[in-house]
Design an enzyme around this catalytic site. Structure first.
Site, PDB file in Angstrom:
ATOM      1  N   ASN A 109       0.846  -1.196   0.000  1.00 43.25           N
ATOM      2  CA  ASN A 109       0.000   0.000   0.000  1.00 43.25           C
ATOM      3  C   ASN A 109       0.880   1.243   0.000  1.00 43.25           C
ATOM      4  O   ASN A 109       2.106   1.145  -0.065  1.00 43.25           O
ATOM      5  CB  ASN A 109      -0.957  -0.023   1.197  1.00 43.25           C
ATOM      6  CG  ASN A 109      -0.218  -0.149   2.509  1.00 43.25           C
ATOM      7  OD1 ASN A 109       0.583   0.706   2.880  1.00 43.25           O
ATOM      8  ND2 ASN A 109      -0.476  -1.248   3.232  1.00 43.25           N
ATOM      9  N   ASP A 146      -4.728  -6.341   4.548  1.00 47.85           N
ATOM     10  CA  ASP A 146      -5.871  -7.133   5.004  1.00 47.85           C
ATOM     11  C   ASP A 146      -5.925  -8.492   4.301  1.00 47.85           C
ATOM     12  O   ASP A 146      -6.513  -9.440   4.821  1.00 47.85           O
ATOM     13  CB  ASP A 146      -7.178  -6.381   4.740  1.00 47.85           C
ATOM     14  CG  ASP A 146      -7.282  -5.114   5.576  1.00 47.85           C
ATOM     15  OD1 ASP A 146      -6.838  -5.141   6.741  1.00 47.85           O
ATOM     16  OD2 ASP A 146      -7.796  -4.103   5.068  1.00 47.85           O
TER      17      ASP A 146
END
Length: 401
Positions: free
Chosen positions: A210, A279
């Site tokens: 990310n 996640d």
């Protein structure tokens, strides 16, 4: 309280520069190590030799006068400083800082430092009240610069009003009080902080990650250390320097982050999970590089362990703080996370806001506590945000501190 502090004193071109001589002397007598940077105009009022004699340190006047070939002078000074004081600060220098102009030794060093910067303005009363100057002062205050307001009285120009450089004794008193107020707030406490992204491999070449840079977590680690804490920083892959005095543990994957956070959790009083942990991860990791094919590629993903939720379950006496990076309904989602993860507080970051979010040097956040307290921290440097958050956290830890 200033004994042993490294202080850079910036002196600009105003008649009040003579007061900086007294300030240098008094700071040195307090036990501080003082290095003076003078602008070219300041040298028209006071000789650099005067400050050299008073400080017993070299005086800096020229960006290109590199006294040590092994170091870049303005960067070395910027890193050396515990405190940075500009006295007197002219309207010209204030305007430079507010607009990111670095065209001499002083302005260049100011933009490079991460130390607290105190600005003591001195100028004509009408200059001080000018809309451009007021705008620049407001901008600097929003960025976390601190001000020692000028006094009222007779000015060198003949006017009477606000604009006179505050007396050296008062400047030292402000520095001393600020240092005393912040010193030791987390003395004797163990603080665990996570920072940065994780990387979840697809094959030896590719991975999912990310946009997190780790800057917010590293700022928290740096400021917690300044407050006296023993800090452990569990960091994902980032290109950042470990803050001085911080124990850093490098990890790569969400699983690595989980294992290290769980292992360290019981030994800490304050735990702040600022890392942006993946996640999901690829269900299958290929041993060799995947070759390009004509058809579309479909990868099956599986959930990673929820670190924050697990910490919330295990929490006993720890004060647990989470972060939430959101793009919409940020307060709603933040409140839900505060409850569902059994947190004591949460820091909500609307990453769509101008100047906030990943990879930026500034941020603006909302702090929520389980008591219902809600506090917004306006756009500022991430170090200033970190200071503000830690002050709120310390206050809410209360007797448990």
């Amino acid at each position: 309280m200033l004994n042993g502090k490294n202080i850079v004193l910036g002196v600009t071109g105003g008649i009040a520069a003579y007061k900086a001589c007294s300030l240098t002397s008094k700071l040195t007598q307090q036990g501080a190590s003082v290095k003076v940077i003078m602008t070219k105009s300041a040298a028209e009022f006071v000789s650099p030799l005067t400050f050299q004699a008073l400080s017993r340190q070299p005086v800096y006047t020229d960006t290109f006068d590199e006294k040590n070939p092994e170091k870049i002078a303005h960067i070395d000074l910027a890193d050396w400083a515990d405190l940075f004081v500009i006295a007197p600060a002219t309207a010209n220098l204030i305007g430079k800082i507010a607009n990111g102009i670095a065209d001499d030794m002083l302005s260049t060093t100011i933009l490079a430092t991460e130390a607290d910067v105190y600005i003591a303005p001195a100028m004509n009363v009408h200059m001080y009240a000018h809309p451009a100057v007021r705008k620049n002062l407001i901008q600097l205050e929003q960025w976390g610069y601190k001000f020692i307001e000028p006094g009222d009285g007779y000015l060198a120009c003949g006017y009477v009003g606000k604009g006179r450089l505050e007396e050296p004794e008062t400047i030292i008193k402000v520095l001393d009080q600020d240092d005393h107020a912040s010193r030791g707030l987390l003395e004797g406490k163990n603080v665990l902080i996570s920072a940065g992204p994780t990387q979840e491999s697809v094959d030896p070449v590719r991975f999912f990650t990310n946009h997190s840079s780790g800057k917010m977590g590293y700022a928290l680690a740096r400021q917690a250390t300044n407050l006296g804490a023993t800090v452990t920083l569990i960091s994902g892959p980032v290109d950042l320097t470990t803050p001085q005095g911080v124990k850093r543990i490098d990890v790569q994957t969400a699983e690595d982050m989980y294992n290290n956070m769980i292992e360290a959790f019981d030994h800490n009083d304050l735990v702040i999970k600022a890392a942006a942990v993946a996640d999901y991860r690829p269900k299958v990791t290929f041993e060799h590089k995947m070759k390009k094919k004509q058809d579309d590629l479909i990868l099956e993903m599986e959930r990673t362990k929820d670190i924050l939720k697990e910490l919330g379950k295990r929490k006993s006496s720890q004060f647990l703080v989470g972060f939430a990076a959101e793009t919409d309904k940020y307060l709603e989602y933040g409140r839900k996370k505060l409850v569902s993860k059994n947190l004591d507080a949460i820091v909500i970051n609307d990453i769509t806001a101008e100047g906030a979010g990943f990879r930026k040097d500034t941020n603006q956040v909302t702090y929520l506590h389980t008591s219902g307290k809600q506090q917004q921290l306006a756009l500022s440097s991430k170090d200033e945000i970190a200071k503000g958050l830690l002050q709120l956290i310390v206050s809410d830890m209360g007797e448990g501190l």
